[in-house]
Design an enzyme around this catalytic site. Structure first.
Site, short mmCIF file in Angstrom:
data_model
loop_
_atom_site.label_atom_id
_atom_site.label_comp_id
_atom_site.label_asym_id
_atom_site.label_seq_id
_atom_site.Cartn_x
_atom_site.Cartn_y
_atom_site.Cartn_z
N ASN A 1 -1.75 2.39 5.83
CA ASN A 1 -0.73 1.22 5.14
C ASN A 1 -0.48 0.41 6.35
OD1 ASN A 1 1.04 -0.11 4.03
ND2 ASN A 1 2.83 1.38 4.45
N GLY A 2 -0.73 -0.84 6.46
CA GLY A 2 -0.16 -1.57 7.65
C GLY A 2 -1.44 -2.38 7.95
N GLU B 1 8.58 -14.86 -10.24
CA GLU B 1 7.76 -13.85 -9.73
C GLU B 1 7.43 -12.76 -10.99
OE1 GLU B 1 9.85 -11.30 -7.06
OE2 GLU B 1 11.66 -11.35 -8.09
N CYS C 1 0.76 -1.33 -0.07
CA CYS C 1 0.01 0.04 0.05
C CYS C 1 0.76 1.25 -0.19
CB CYS C 1 -0.99 -0.09 1.21
SG CYS C 1 -2.16 -1.10 1.33
N LYS D 1 6.16 -4.24 -3.62
CA LYS D 1 7.53 -4.10 -3.35
C LYS D 1 8.08 -4.26 -1.90
CE LYS D 1 11.74 -2.70 -4.82
NZ LYS D 1 12.39 -3.78 -5.57
N GLU E 1 18.32 -17.49 -6.65
CA GLU E 1 17.63 -15.95 -6.89
C GLU E 1 17.41 -16.01 -8.40
OE1 GLU E 1 17.04 -13.80 -5.79
OE2 GLU E 1 17.36 -11.98 -7.28
N TRP F 1 -2.55 -3.01 -1.72
CA TRP F 1 -2.30 -4.37 -1.88
C TRP F 1 -2.82 -5.01 -0.58
CZ3 TRP F 1 -0.13 -8.39 1.36
CH2 TRP F 1 0.46 -9.30 0.52
N HIS G 1 19.09 -36.18 -5.38
CA HIS G 1 18.39 -36.87 -4.18
C HIS G 1 17.07 -36.68 -4.37
CE1 HIS G 1 22.18 -37.58 -2.34
NE2 HIS G 1 22.73 -36.32 -2.72
N ARG H 1 4.08 -0.22 -4.59
CA ARG H 1 3.74 -0.71 -3.27
C ARG H 1 2.41 -1.53 -3.13
NH1 ARG H 1 6.87 1.82 0.48
NH2 ARG H 1 5.25 1.23 2.00
N LYS I 1 13.57 -14.76 -9.64
CA LYS I 1 13.20 -14.09 -10.51
C LYS I 1 12.18 -14.56 -11.62
CE LYS I 1 14.19 -11.25 -8.86
NZ LYS I 1 14.85 -11.06 -7.86
C1 F6R Z 1 12.22 -10.39 -4.99
C2 F6R Z 1 12.12 -9.38 -3.88
C3 F6R Z 1 11.62 -9.78 -2.53
C4 F6R Z 1 12.53 -9.17 -1.49
C5 F6R Z 1 12.18 -9.30 -0.30
C6 F6R Z 1 12.95 -8.69 1.10
O1 F6R Z 1 12.51 -9.79 -6.31
O2 F6R Z 1 12.37 -8.24 -4.20
O3 F6R Z 1 11.94 -11.28 -2.49
O4 F6R Z 1 13.89 -9.24 -1.77
O5 F6R Z 1 10.57 -8.95 0.01
O6 F6R Z 1 12.72 -7.07 0.52
P1 F6R Z 1 13.81 -6.12 1.21
O7 F6R Z 1 15.23 -6.26 0.66
O8 F6R Z 1 13.11 -4.88 1.02
O9 F6R Z 1 13.76 -6.47 2.90
#
Ligand code: F6R
Length: 620
Positions: free
Chosen positions: A100-101, A500, A2, A615, A493, A74, A516, A27, A497
């Site tokens: 937001n929260g 997501e 949010c 985000k 990672e 969100w 395994h 967000r 990527k």
């Molecule tokens: C994936 C991604 C998330 C963040 C995770 C932690 O691309 O961005 O997995 O890495 O939500 O977020 P931060 O780094 O802001 O604590």
């Protein structure tokens, strides 16, 4: 999770709110709304869907509407429909709130408010805040509330905040006060921008920087009241406080697309520059040392530490895992990387001499914040590796190192990851040097680190070739990502990527683990991405590639430049310049970011706003 924005000034609020919401859309983007004070009333326009949908519903802006609040959501409580979109009005229609929260005791408060005849129209926790403020504002007899209405509005907000359990960043307006805006914060970020006779409250600086670079960062349990006469800040216990004015450190340019089709692509391509900023002034090549000003006073304690515990989530956790390997290898210190969401609910053992490191791009991730609290309560010194200056994690750690890569807007983290690894590498090299790494080795790693930005350029230059690989493979719904040693977290990672943003199912694994169990998944033509650069486990990973090929898998191999031998094992080959294996993740992750990006675009997805994601994850 949010985004909120609010404006009070001399200009029409509506376009400022919409522009601000667009900046905050990363967000959350399942519904949006604005509320404007109009001639003693509050006009609310809201809708499910993106901000573009909301924009189409709006009338021409009215220059007289100079106070308003906006929100991009969100969903947490209640599905993302119009009724649940913010702003929320109270039952009297006088109070409007954007939030937001999460309010944890909303059910108890709701039951009590219903018993007082307050009506609810949504399933959200936020409506409880609006109704509680509205109830306190309208029912003051016999209470210790101020007699004049203006102060009563502020009083009602303050008293309502004291009843809330949970987290909030919020902005509140009252129809009776067309010249007053109130903001408050606990656990979710909130910034007050101070312009020329105008105020912008927002979840982050990107919605403010267009109007002013002067800002105040509210801390938890603080509130601000702004009006044309000025503003004041106090705690929610009604204690006046003086807040320091801070300069917002990035320019508007840093948050524009600048010709790129997506923020993610811009941020991938920015990595050479971003890493230069991150490493800049920190690598002392002459003396073979690393200078990390933010933790300068803590070196004695860090050097004597017996154990390091890294806490993070998602991509930052993958960077943390690389940090674990770096700290073990270069500084010979016992290190563990924890999912912050698990660590916070366990009963972790934190002995004397434990240093906890929190890694976070946003600095607002709720689980990481809670893990820090847990560690501090148990007496650990906590360091932060954070991108967003002044964020909650930056403020709640004892000391830390900023990533200095500028705002990261694409929901999928890219440049923050490489910078997190770079900071962890700097920490490991310097700690190693202070323990038992020879000066010669430290100097070698520092020199190699300084060359990483230009080497990333060489990987980026292969973007078109990687796009062709994506074209050939992106229709497949199941992928494997495999690596060993320092490149095992890179495999995790790469898989994240792809998942997501392209919604392809991908599994990242240490390559040797495949036999395994997961090897059973391999079917004819299944893409398997191997990170098989020249390193101590090179021969072993070649064996793993053969195992996949023998079962019909299609291999996409990330290999070292000049490795002719590996060509015969690769259906698709991507090369990266050679660097010591400890530093390879900063290069080997780049093709995986690019591959995921192209796959998502080819599959027609909104790369910067992947479904169900936001985000910064400010909920548990
Ligand atoms: C994936 C991604 C998330 C963040 C995770 C932690 O691309 O961005 O997995 O890495 O939500 O977020 P931060 O780094 O802001 O604590």
């Amino acid at each position: 999770m949010c985004g909120i924005v609010a404006y009070l000034g001399k200009k029409a609020a509506q376009p400022i709110l919409i522009e601000g919401l667009k900046r905050l859309e990363y967000r959350g983007y399942d519904s949006a709304g604005v509320g404007l004070i109009q001639g003693g009333d509050i006009k609310i326009i809201k809708s499910s869907g993106r901000i573009s949908v909301l924009e189409e519903m709006l009338d021409e802006p009215n220059s007289g509407d100079v106070l308003g609040i906006g929100h991009t959501r969100w969903a947490t409580h209640g599905e993302p429909n119009t009724a649940n979109a913010h702003p929320h009005l109270d039952y009297t229609g006088k109070i409007a709130v954007v939030h937001n929260g999460i309010i944890e005791n909303y059910n108890t408060l709701k039951t009590w408010l219903i018993s007082k005849d307050c009506k609810f129209k949504s399933d959200t926790d936020t409506e409880v805040i609006a109704n509680l403020i509205g109830y306190l504002y309208s029912n003051t007899e016999g209470k210790d509330s101020p007699s004049d209405g203006q102060n009563r509005f502020e009083w009602a907000v303050q008293h309502a905040l004291n009843e809330l359990v949970g987290t909030y960043g919020l902005a509140v307006v009252c129809a009776d006060f067309p010249d007053m805006l109130i903001g408050a914060k606990k656990g979710s970020p909130l910034i007050l921008g101070l312009g020329d006779n105008e105020f912008v409250i927002a979840s982050d600086a990107s919605a403010i920087v267009e109007h002013t670079t002067q800002a105040i960062y509210l801390a938890d349990n603080e509130m601000v009241t702004a009006s044309s006469k000025g503003f004041h800040t106090k705690t929610i216990d009604n204690i006046e406080i003086h807040k320091e004015l801070k300069q917002i450190e990035f320019s508007l340019d840093a948050i524009e697309l600048n010709g790129f089709s997506h923020y993610m692509l811009k941020e991938i391509c920015e990595q050479p520059k971003a890493l230069k900023m991150c490493l800049g002034g920190r690598l002392d090549l002459r003396d073979g040392r690393i200078v990390l000003g933010g933790i300068g006073k803590y070196w004695r304690e860090i050097t004597r530490a017996k154990r390091v515990v890294i806490n993070a989530c998602g991509t930052a956790w993958h960077a943390g895992l690389i940090g674990e390997f770096l700290l073990e290898q270069l500084a010979r210190i016992n290190t563990e990387t924890e999912y912050a969401s698990e660590f916070r609910y366990r009963n972790p053992v934190i002995e004397d001499g434990t240093i906890v490191i929190a890694v976070s791009q946003s600095g607002e991730t709720a689980d990481t914040l809670a893990a820090i609290e847990q560690a501090r309560e148990r007496g650990a010194t906590v360091l932060g590796i954070v991108n967003v200056v002044g964020s909650s994690i930056a403020r709640s750690t004892d000391a830390g190192v900023y990533l200095r890569v500028g705002p990261e807007i694409g929901v999928a983290s890219t440049k923050a990851f490489t910078a997190q690894v770079a900071v962890l590498a700097m920490l490991a090299i310097e700690l190693g040097r202070r323990r038992h790494l020879s000066n010669e080795s430290a100097r070698f790693y520092i020199e190699e680190l300084s060359k990483i930005p230009e080497k990333i350029e060489k990987v980026l230059a292969q973007s078109e070739d990687i796009k062709k690989i994506a074209e050939a493979t992106c229709q497949r719904e199941n992928w494997l990502f495999l690596g060993r040693g320092f490149n095992y977290p890179v495999a995790l990672e790469g898989a994240l990527k792809l998942k997501e943003i392209s919604y392809i199912h991908a599994e990242g694994l240490p390559a040797a683990e495949m036999k395994h169990g997961p090897i059973a998944l391999i079917t004819d033509g299944m893409p398997a991405v191997f990170i098989a650069t020249r390193c101590s486990q090179y021969e072993k990973i070649i064996g793993n590639i053969e195992e996949v090929r023998a079962r019909g898998g299609k291999t996409i191999v990330v290999a070292s430049e000049g490795d002719e031998d590996i060509k015969k094992y690769a259906d698709h080959l991507i090369t990266v310049p050679q660097v010591p294996e400890e530093l390879q993740p900063m290069l080997t992750v780049i093709p995986l970011q690019i591959l995921a990006y192209h796959a998502a675009v080819l599959r027609g997805h909104d790369v910067d706003k992947p479904r169900n994601l936001a985000k910064s994850v400010t909920v548990e």
